[in-house]
Design an enzyme around this catalytic site. Structure first.
Site, PDB file in Angstrom:
ATOM      1  N   GLU A 176       0.826  -1.208   0.000  1.00 44.56           N
ATOM      2  CA  GLU A 176       0.000   0.000   0.000  1.00 44.56           C
ATOM      3  C   GLU A 176       0.854   1.249   0.000  1.00 44.56           C
ATOM      4  O   GLU A 176       1.896   1.317   0.647  1.00 44.56           O
ATOM      5  CB  GLU A 176      -0.989  -0.002   1.164  1.00 44.56           C
ATOM      6  CG  GLU A 176      -0.376   0.180   2.526  1.00 44.56           C
ATOM      7  CD  GLU A 176      -1.420   0.050   3.642  1.00 44.56           C
ATOM      8  OE1 GLU A 176      -2.546  -0.416   3.382  1.00 44.56           O
ATOM      9  OE2 GLU A 176      -1.102   0.400   4.772  1.00 44.56           O
ATOM     10  N   HIS A 214       0.874   4.640   1.317  1.00 50.79           N
ATOM     11  CA  HIS A 214       0.193   5.115   2.524  1.00 50.79           C
ATOM     12  C   HIS A 214       0.976   6.278   3.113  1.00 50.79           C
ATOM     13  O   HIS A 214       2.205   6.245   3.159  1.00 50.79           O
ATOM     14  CB  HIS A 214       0.138   3.925   3.505  1.00 50.79           C
ATOM     15  CG  HIS A 214      -0.663   4.143   4.726  1.00 50.79           C
ATOM     16  ND1 HIS A 214      -0.278   4.987   5.733  1.00 50.79           N
ATOM     17  CD2 HIS A 214      -1.847   3.589   5.134  1.00 50.79           C
ATOM     18  CE1 HIS A 214      -1.189   4.963   6.693  1.00 50.79           C
ATOM     19  NE2 HIS A 214      -2.153   4.127   6.362  1.00 50.79           N
ATOM     20  N   ASP A 248      -3.842   4.135  -0.670  1.00 48.74           N
ATOM     21  CA  ASP A 248      -4.611   4.522   0.514  1.00 48.74           C
ATOM     22  C   ASP A 248      -4.915   6.012   0.363  1.00 48.74           C
ATOM     23  O   ASP A 248      -3.991   6.839   0.268  1.00 48.74           O
ATOM     24  CB  ASP A 248      -3.789   4.246   1.772  1.00 48.74           C
ATOM     25  CG  ASP A 248      -4.510   4.669   3.044  1.00 48.74           C
ATOM     26  OD1 ASP A 248      -4.741   3.793   3.900  1.00 48.74           O
ATOM     27  OD2 ASP A 248      -4.815   5.872   3.191  1.00 48.74           O
ATOM     28  N   GLU A 255     -12.170   2.623   4.573  1.00 48.84           N
ATOM     29  CA  GLU A 255     -11.297   2.389   5.710  1.00 48.84           C
ATOM     30  C   GLU A 255     -11.432   3.584   6.639  1.00 48.84           C
ATOM     31  O   GLU A 255     -10.729   4.587   6.505  1.00 48.84           O
ATOM     32  CB  GLU A 255      -9.846   2.206   5.240  1.00 48.84           C
ATOM     33  CG  GLU A 255      -9.045   1.368   6.205  1.00 48.84           C
ATOM     34  CD  GLU A 255      -7.590   1.244   5.811  1.00 48.84           C
ATOM     35  OE1 GLU A 255      -7.180   0.126   5.440  1.00 48.84           O
ATOM     36  OE2 GLU A 255      -6.854   2.245   5.873  1.00 48.84           O
TER      37      GLU A 255
END
Lengths: 300, 134
Positions: A151, A153, A183, A267
């Protein structure tokens, strides 16, 4: 329609609820009631008996998928390179961690696996075993039809040596089983109002994490072919359906324009209290679906 | 199911034979959002009514086995699973008197994906909790 986004929810959203006021059955129900079609999990959190759940748990899992009609999307895993003090994992050990999680993800019906590698520096450069370890399991991932996706992030932006390294790996190996997970926390452009995170104040990344990375969503254009999955990270949507941190009105049109048709998997990562996330996720789904409808209403 | 707080109400009790207590047990939920191998836990500091016990002297009871700090660091194949309780064993001869006590813990958790200077990070819990039996 085939060119629509798919909507999912990660059980991670319910971190403050799960295990004390929410069971996995209730988690499935909350997700299904949003109209989502996909469920994302963390293997070590949500699979009882991880990494080898017993038959009773597997029956429960497949029963829940049947009952709710949800499909497994992404399973999150970790490659704990610093499992031991003073001696990092070898390439073989790293590959074994990936094999363990590919096997479980396949058993549970997942199509994506997000391994989180240990890092070696303050700017989160992954342990260099990541590349040879992943390379050793590419055949297995291919056989199991799973895409391994690290990811991107916060505090790592899109234009960063770590991301370039992942793309170089994809180009060099020609693999279809390794791609990027974005993300959406990297697009955060306004400060978090209430957030108690693991990173202490005064740390060099604290300001970035609180105030946001402010990555320009247009940067997605340059990495479009490599994007396999999106975790729709958010922190707070107010009573007027306004996201206080993530500029969805800028992100969604770019995702449309680059032809992304994969999952937007919610999320939620907001206040550390139970009973908040369930409705926050519902708000996000209204917000994202409205924005998608508005994009679709504009002639190409 | 866990109680929401890190420090659980149930399981806060004296340890050892009645009349010859040699410690106090502080039951915890998993101090992490994911199950983890025990070697990622670098011990747990405990403060009972202001008396500090370092992670070097406390131990952890998980699945019936007692791990001191050295044993914890070696436990690379033992998992503290989500949903599973464990108790910190605090060496306190005589234990605590029945009644309400101030309890503080800091579980030192190593997350390999965090920057090296943030490993381990303490996961804190603090509350009033009740010892029922002497």
């Amino acid at each position: 329609m085939e060119d629509r986004f798919k909507y999912g929810v990660s059980l991670y959203s319910f971190t403050e609820d799960f295990g004390s006021v929410m069971s996995i059955e209730e988690g499935f129900d909350h997700i299904a009631d949003t109209g989502a079609t996909g469920i994302e999990i963390l293997g070590e959190t949500h699979v009882t008996g991880y990494p080898t759940p017993d038959k009773a748990w597997l029956d429960r899992w497949f029963g829940l998928l049947d009952r709710t009609g949800l499909e497994p999307t992404n399973m999150c895993s970790w490659v704990d390179t610093k499992l031991r003090l003073g001696q990092s994992l070898s390439v073989e050990e790293g590959a074994a961690e990936l094999t363990r999680d590919l096997t479980l993800a396949h058993q549970l019906g997942f199509k994506f696996l997000r391994p989180k590698f240990g890092v070696i520096s303050a700017d989160l450069v992954p342990d260099p075993i990541w590349a040879p370890a992943v390379e050793r399991v590419l055949d297995l991932a291919h056989k199991l039809n799973i895409v391994i996706c690290p990811e991107i992030h916060s505090p790592t932006p899109i234009n960063h040596p770590v991301v370039h390294g992942y793309i170089d790996f994809i180009e060099r190996t020609g693999t279809k089983n390794f791609a990027l997970l974005i993300d959406t926390g990297i697009f955060q452009d306004r400060p978090l109002k209430s957030w108690v995170h693991e990173v202490p104040e005064g740390d060099s990344d604290h300001a970035k994490l609180i105030n946001g990375m402010k990555v320009n969503p247009e940067e997605l254009v340059g990495i479009a072919p490599y994007i396999a999955f999106i975790q729709a990270k958010f922190h707070h949507i107010d009573d007027n359906l306004h996201d206080e941190n993530i500029p969805w009105e800028k992100v969604m049109p770019v995702l449309k324009r680059i032809g992304y048709t994969g999952y937007l998997s919610s999320e939620y990562e907001g206040v550390r209290e139970p009973w908040v996330a369930i409705d926050q996720v519902r708000r996000q789904h209204v917000l994202l679906r409205r924005l998608e409808a508005a994009c679709d209403a504009v002639p190409a | 199911m866990y109680e929401f707080q890190l420090i659980q109400s149930t399981g806060f009790r004296n340890h050892g034979p009645e009349g010859a207590r040699d410690g106090v047990e502080v039951r915890l939920r998993l101090p992490n959002y994911r199950g983890m191998r025990l070697s990622l836990l670098d011990g747990i500091d405990v403060t009972l009514d202001g008396e500090f016990f370092s992670h070097e002297v406390t131990s952890l009871i998980l699945g019936g086995t007692v791990y001191d700090l050295a044993a914890m660091r070696d436990a690379t194949t033992v998992r503290w699973a989500m949903g599973e309780h464990a108790s910190v064993l605090v060496p306190k001869p005589g234990g605590l008197l029945p009644g309400i006590h101030h309890v503080k813990v800091a579980a030192l958790v190593r997350s390999p994906y965090f920057p090296p200077h943030l490993q381990p990070l303490p996961v804190h819990g603090e509350r009033l909790a009740t010892i029922v039996l002497p």
